[in-house]
Design an enzyme around this catalytic site. Structure first.
Site, mmCIF file in Angstrom:
data_model
loop_
_atom_site.group_PDB
_atom_site.id
_atom_site.type_symbol
_atom_site.label_atom_id
_atom_site.label_comp_id
_atom_site.label_asym_id
_atom_site.label_seq_id
_atom_site.Cartn_x
_atom_site.Cartn_y
_atom_site.Cartn_z
ATOM 1 N N LYS A 22 3.026 -1.010 -12.503
ATOM 2 C CA LYS A 22 3.506 0.373 -12.336
ATOM 3 C C LYS A 22 3.818 0.662 -10.865
ATOM 4 C CE LYS A 22 0.482 3.845 -11.952
ATOM 5 N NZ LYS A 22 0.557 4.696 -10.771
ATOM 6 N N ASN A 23 2.896 0.277 -9.977
ATOM 7 C CA ASN A 23 3.048 0.658 -8.566
ATOM 8 C C ASN A 23 4.070 -0.193 -7.820
ATOM 9 O OD1 ASN A 23 1.288 2.668 -9.090
ATOM 10 N ND2 ASN A 23 -0.470 1.693 -8.122
ATOM 11 N N CYS A 115 -3.688 15.900 -5.852
ATOM 12 C CA CYS A 115 -4.129 15.586 -7.211
ATOM 13 C C CYS A 115 -5.639 15.480 -7.208
ATOM 14 C CB CYS A 115 -3.435 14.354 -7.753
ATOM 15 S SG CYS A 115 -4.054 12.811 -7.098
ATOM 16 N N ARG A 120 -3.828 14.200 -0.548
ATOM 17 C CA ARG A 120 -2.688 13.268 -0.482
ATOM 18 C C ARG A 120 -1.508 13.827 0.315
ATOM 19 N NH1 ARG A 120 -2.264 10.102 -6.124
ATOM 20 N NH2 ARG A 120 -1.341 8.560 -4.776
ATOM 21 N N ASP A 306 -8.068 1.503 -6.671
ATOM 22 C CA ASP A 306 -7.673 1.688 -8.072
ATOM 23 C C ASP A 306 -8.555 0.914 -9.047
ATOM 24 O OD1 ASP A 306 -4.077 1.798 -7.332
ATOM 25 O OD2 ASP A 306 -5.693 3.227 -7.016
ATOM 26 N N ARG A 398 -0.185 6.822 -18.523
ATOM 27 C CA ARG A 398 0.667 6.802 -17.339
ATOM 28 C C ARG A 398 0.701 5.418 -16.698
ATOM 29 N NH1 ARG A 398 -1.578 9.450 -13.024
ATOM 30 N NH2 ARG A 398 0.232 8.501 -12.024
HETATM 31 C C1 EPZ Z 1 -0.358 4.269 -3.826
HETATM 32 O O1 EPZ Z 1 -0.407 5.669 -3.605
HETATM 33 C C2 EPZ Z 1 -0.617 4.055 -5.310
HETATM 34 N N1 EPZ Z 1 0.370 4.786 -6.089
HETATM 35 C C3 EPZ Z 1 -2.010 4.567 -5.664
HETATM 36 O O2 EPZ Z 1 -2.267 4.227 -7.025
HETATM 37 C C4 EPZ Z 1 -3.033 3.827 -4.823
HETATM 38 O O3 EPZ Z 1 -4.309 4.359 -5.077
HETATM 39 C C5 EPZ Z 1 -2.700 4.028 -3.330
HETATM 40 O O4 EPZ Z 1 -1.365 3.585 -3.058
HETATM 41 C C6 EPZ Z 1 -3.636 3.244 -2.428
HETATM 42 O O5 EPZ Z 1 -3.644 1.905 -2.738
HETATM 43 C C7 EPZ Z 1 1.596 4.246 -6.259
HETATM 44 O O6 EPZ Z 1 1.942 3.202 -5.750
HETATM 45 C C8 EPZ Z 1 2.546 5.008 -7.139
HETATM 46 P P1 EPZ Z 1 -1.332 5.955 0.238
HETATM 47 P P2 EPZ Z 1 0.072 6.308 -2.204
HETATM 48 O O7 EPZ Z 1 -0.212 6.712 0.847
HETATM 49 O O8 EPZ Z 1 1.105 5.461 -1.585
HETATM 50 C C9 EPZ Z 1 -3.503 9.033 3.137
HETATM 51 C C10 EPZ Z 1 -2.940 4.551 -9.267
HETATM 52 O O9 EPZ Z 1 -4.061 4.770 -9.754
HETATM 53 N N2 EPZ Z 1 -2.145 9.433 3.568
HETATM 54 O O10 EPZ Z 1 -1.429 4.507 0.542
HETATM 55 O O11 EPZ Z 1 0.362 7.728 -2.474
HETATM 56 C C11 EPZ Z 1 -3.759 9.396 1.670
HETATM 57 O O12 EPZ Z 1 -4.150 10.719 1.522
HETATM 58 C C12 EPZ Z 1 -2.502 5.276 -7.970
HETATM 59 O O13 EPZ Z 1 -2.120 3.751 -9.736
HETATM 60 C C13 EPZ Z 1 -2.008 10.315 4.627
HETATM 61 O O14 EPZ Z 1 -3.003 10.779 5.192
HETATM 62 O O15 EPZ Z 1 -1.286 6.177 -1.352
HETATM 63 C C14 EPZ Z 1 -4.832 8.392 1.308
HETATM 64 O O16 EPZ Z 1 -6.058 8.879 1.717
HETATM 65 C C15 EPZ Z 1 -3.468 6.328 -7.544
HETATM 66 N N3 EPZ Z 1 -0.758 10.671 5.008
HETATM 67 C C16 EPZ Z 1 -4.435 7.163 2.116
HETATM 68 O O17 EPZ Z 1 -3.589 7.612 3.173
HETATM 69 C C17 EPZ Z 1 0.370 10.165 4.403
HETATM 70 O O18 EPZ Z 1 1.497 10.518 4.775
HETATM 71 C C18 EPZ Z 1 -3.704 6.077 1.326
HETATM 72 O O19 EPZ Z 1 -2.690 6.697 0.590
HETATM 73 C C19 EPZ Z 1 0.207 9.269 3.334
HETATM 74 C C20 EPZ Z 1 -1.067 8.909 2.930
#
Ligand code: EPZ
Length: 420
Positions: A22-23, A115, A120, A306, A398
């Protein structure tokens, strides 16, 4: 809303085939917006998030068609703004921002809300796009981005919790059509980022270093159509490995890439689970005695956030104390209270959950709150005595393709109750 009825206590046995990730597929679908030519994507999982992204691309003007697990997208003529409600509802859709800006030099997308797992923010996404030359306003729930031109530069993308996965994807897909060279420092190293880079390079992009913290992108004038097979879903594979461990069964996992699962395999072995490579397959069975282990979630190649919830289910069944620390998302323990309904003994101290394991779980009605929490509850139901009803499984659909069918084939007594 559908729910699952699970009669626990049966060790799972047999073989399971892992679906596409998915990701990986979501940012790849968004990247098809970068060209007017058709793109063909294989091993596309049948998930509600994927269908959702298909609708979003369609609302932008792209032609989208699914045939089995093959998806064809042709973004011949597109516009810079899509359906507000559709985009708002799925966080992953934020990754259309980079491709739209790169292709049209303008983009208007609804701001993704927080969420249950965390606020996020997308500050790093916006920081990177601004560094490439975009002017960005946030107004009335919209992100409005414009750029007369995009110019390559050096961007440090590390944040509070380390790198950002979709942030790296957004900057990469914007920089492929920028003038000059972009260097992303502290980039996310997830296999899904590498898969996206591979797809972009197949479209004619020039990306080096994907999978490492430093990615170099040399901009090109335009991109063409491409064909690509999505990587297998390492989180689904980890979930089935844990299904073997929590039920005391033996499962052969086909189609996964064990090299994407090193941290999970290492931690499961430490906990006393047996994992063997059998050719391309992975054989998983519970060893003689489970051991409590401490787990801290980290960016890739560390232990994936995850898989945190599913690992917690195993620790609930393991005699002794284990500490599970969530370092990526600030509120990713909503499964704790529901595991407590099944008799688990877990207390939360700041970013850590302290699990006093070893008690037999007993079935009860529980509520899924997010994708991975619902997987943890399904695993708990498979191990518990009696019957567990997991409600709101739209969360599960999902991210897991036909999980109840796959578990039934492994001997799981699991039934989907359709909402009447
Ligand atoms: C991806 O989300 C995945 N989703 C998530 O999977 C996964 O948990 C996550 O990466 C971490 O591995 C998809 O790929 C669709 P991040 P993403 O930006 O990219 C902070 C699942 O269960 N952050 O790497 O949205 C953020 O708040 C889902 O399949 C900022 O502070 O995650 C978090 O604490 C859930 N500012 C951390 O970084 C930003 O601009 C990592 O988030 C962006 C992120």
């Amino acid at each position: 809303m559908d729910s699952l009825l699970i009669k626990g206590g049966v060790p799972l046995h047999g073989e399971v085939q892992i679906s596409g990730a998915k990701n990986a597929v979501l940012p790849i679908m968004a990247a098809t917006l970068l060209t007017a030519e058709p793109c063909v994507i294989h091993r596309v999982p049948d998930l509600s998030d994927v269908k959702f992204m298909g609708k979003i691309l369609n609302s932008l003007g792209a032609e989208v068609s699914f045939e089995g697990d093959t998806l064809t997208v042709c973004a011949r003529r597109i516009k810079g703004h899509g359906d507000y409600e559709l985009i708002r509802k799925m966080r992953g859709s934020i990754c259309i921002l980079g491709p739209l800006l790169a292709r049209l030099r303008k983009a208007e997308v609804s701001q993704p809300g927080g969420c249950v797992i965390g606020t996020r923010p997308i500050d790093l996404h916006l920081k990177g796009l601004r560094a490439l030359g975009a002017k960005i306003e946030i107004e009335a729930g919209y992100i409005r981005a414009r750029a007369a031109r995009l110019a390559g530069t050096e961007i440090f993308l590390g944040g509070r919790a380390g790198p950002t996965v979709l942030g790296t994807a957004n900057i990469m897909t914007a920089a492929v059509l920028a003038e000059g060279v972009t260097i992303i420092e502290s980039a996310a190293c997830e296999p899904e980022v590498m898969d996206l880079a591979q797809f972009l390079n197949a479209m004619g992009a020039k990306i080096q270093g994907a999978g490492s913290p430093t990615i170099t992108i040399t901009g090109v004038k335009e991109l063409h159509g491409a064909e690509h097979e999505v990587i297998p879903d390492r989180i689904e594979a980890a979930t089935f490995a844990l299904a073997a461990a929590v039920t005391g069964g033996e499962i052969t996992i086909h189609g996964a890439k064990p090299e994407h699962l090193n941290a999970v395999i290492d931690k499961l072995r430490e906990a006393g689970v047996k994992l063997e490579r059998r050719g391309a397959a992975l054989l998983v069975k519970r060893g003689s005695r489970l051991q409590p282990v401490d787990v801290t979630t980290l960016p890739y190649a560390g232990f994936p956030t995850d898989v945190q919830a599913q690992m917690m289910t195993l620790m609930c069944l393991t005699p002794g104390i284990s500490i599970i620390t969530e370092r990526i998302f600030e509120s990713r323990f909503s499964h704790v209270a529901e595991l407590g309904r099944l008799g688990a003994d877990i207390s939360i101290e700041g970013p850590s959950a302290i699990v006093k394991g070893g008690k037999r779980l007993s079935g009860a009605p529980v509520m899924a709150s997010d994708l991975r929490a619902s997987a943890a509850l399904v695993l708990a139901g498979l191990a518990a005595k009696g019957t567990t009803q997991v409600n709101r499984i739209y969360h599960l659909d999902r991210g897991y393709e036909k999980i109840d069918d796959k578990l039934r084939k492994l001997g799981g007594r699991i039934e989907r109750i359709k909402e009447t």
